[in-house]
Design an enzyme around this catalytic site. Sequence first.
Site, PDB file in Angstrom:
ATOM      1  N   ASP A   1       1.901  -3.187   0.045  1.00  0.00           N
ATOM      2  CA  ASP A   1       2.112  -4.154  -0.976  1.00  0.00           C
ATOM      3  C   ASP A   1       3.661  -3.896  -1.210  1.00  0.00           C
ATOM      4  O   ASP A   1       4.550  -3.129  -0.820  1.00  0.00           O
ATOM      5  CB  ASP A   1       1.467  -3.635  -2.068  1.00  0.00           C
TER       6      ASP A   1
ATOM      7  N   ARG B   1      -1.352  -3.522   5.958  1.00  0.00           N
ATOM      8  CA  ARG B   1      -0.550  -4.172   5.204  1.00  0.00           C
ATOM      9  C   ARG B   1      -0.008  -3.478   3.712  1.00  0.00           C
ATOM     10  O   ARG B   1      -0.886  -3.359   2.692  1.00  0.00           O
ATOM     11  CB  ARG B   1      -1.137  -5.544   4.683  1.00  0.00           C
TER      12      ARG B   1
ATOM     13  N   ARG C   1      -2.546   4.193  -4.971  1.00  0.00           N
ATOM     14  CA  ARG C   1      -1.750   4.288  -6.394  1.00  0.00           C
ATOM     15  C   ARG C   1      -2.932   4.458  -7.544  1.00  0.00           C
ATOM     16  O   ARG C   1      -2.443   5.116  -8.492  1.00  0.00           O
ATOM     17  CB  ARG C   1      -1.256   2.910  -6.564  1.00  0.00           C
TER      18      ARG C   1
END
Length: 265
Positions: A51, A49, A196
Amino acid sequence: MRIILILEYDGSRYCGWQSQPENCSIQDALETALSQIAHEKIRVITAGRTDAGVHALYQVVHFDTSVQRPITAWVRGVNAFLPDDIAVLWASETSDKFHARYSALERRYLYLLLNQPVRPGINHKKVGWFHQPLQLDIMQRAANILIGEHDFSAFRAAGCQANSPIRTMTQLKIVRHGNLFIFDLRANAFLQHMVRNIVGCLVYVGKGKYSSEWMLELLAGCNRAYAAPTFSAAGLYLAGVKYDSSWYMLGLDEMPLIPNMFLYN
């Protein structure tokens, strides 16, 4: 019948992969298009999944359907009902034992970081950006510390729902093409915001705020509060999902390193 799809998308204008009440996700768009072809409600399961604002070069999903359609219907037919920034690249029938998420052995992400004094224009929302000069060698030394099995608690989002923070990083390679840094990460799985947050920490190292050994402190401390802020979603791409060869899927190594549009000085 179970169908596998490989798709790519530009996540810039979506609220992420996962379906939302506002109908703003990539999953919502894909399921709507698939349901048009199947003439029944379709629900998809994904390998990972992504973001809000994150892109995919190689996302894998599966779904079950009671209808018979030619494979071309699951590619060209579905694409006719999808927005222009989402495309199905490949489809195949598979065994009902295949699972897009649980059958996956490894995921690959690329992060594209533009390192120049001024922000990007034409590649806005396609690359991350940092204005101060970065040192490749010290960032790579820091990156090497993260290879192997570790507790990545310092790099997970506060809202991460994973049962365990333990992950095995098999690759974290950084290459430079002119003013573009490409971070190439592979692991058995990733925590929410893990890539990230790692990139943010490597940028802190690369600009000279910390030494490469700082990564050892972060791993040992297991505390997100001591790590760098989460870096922009704009430069992040899901670039591959590896499965056992028995599933006859394209492997990680068969995907291009980066899109040609980013090969510039």
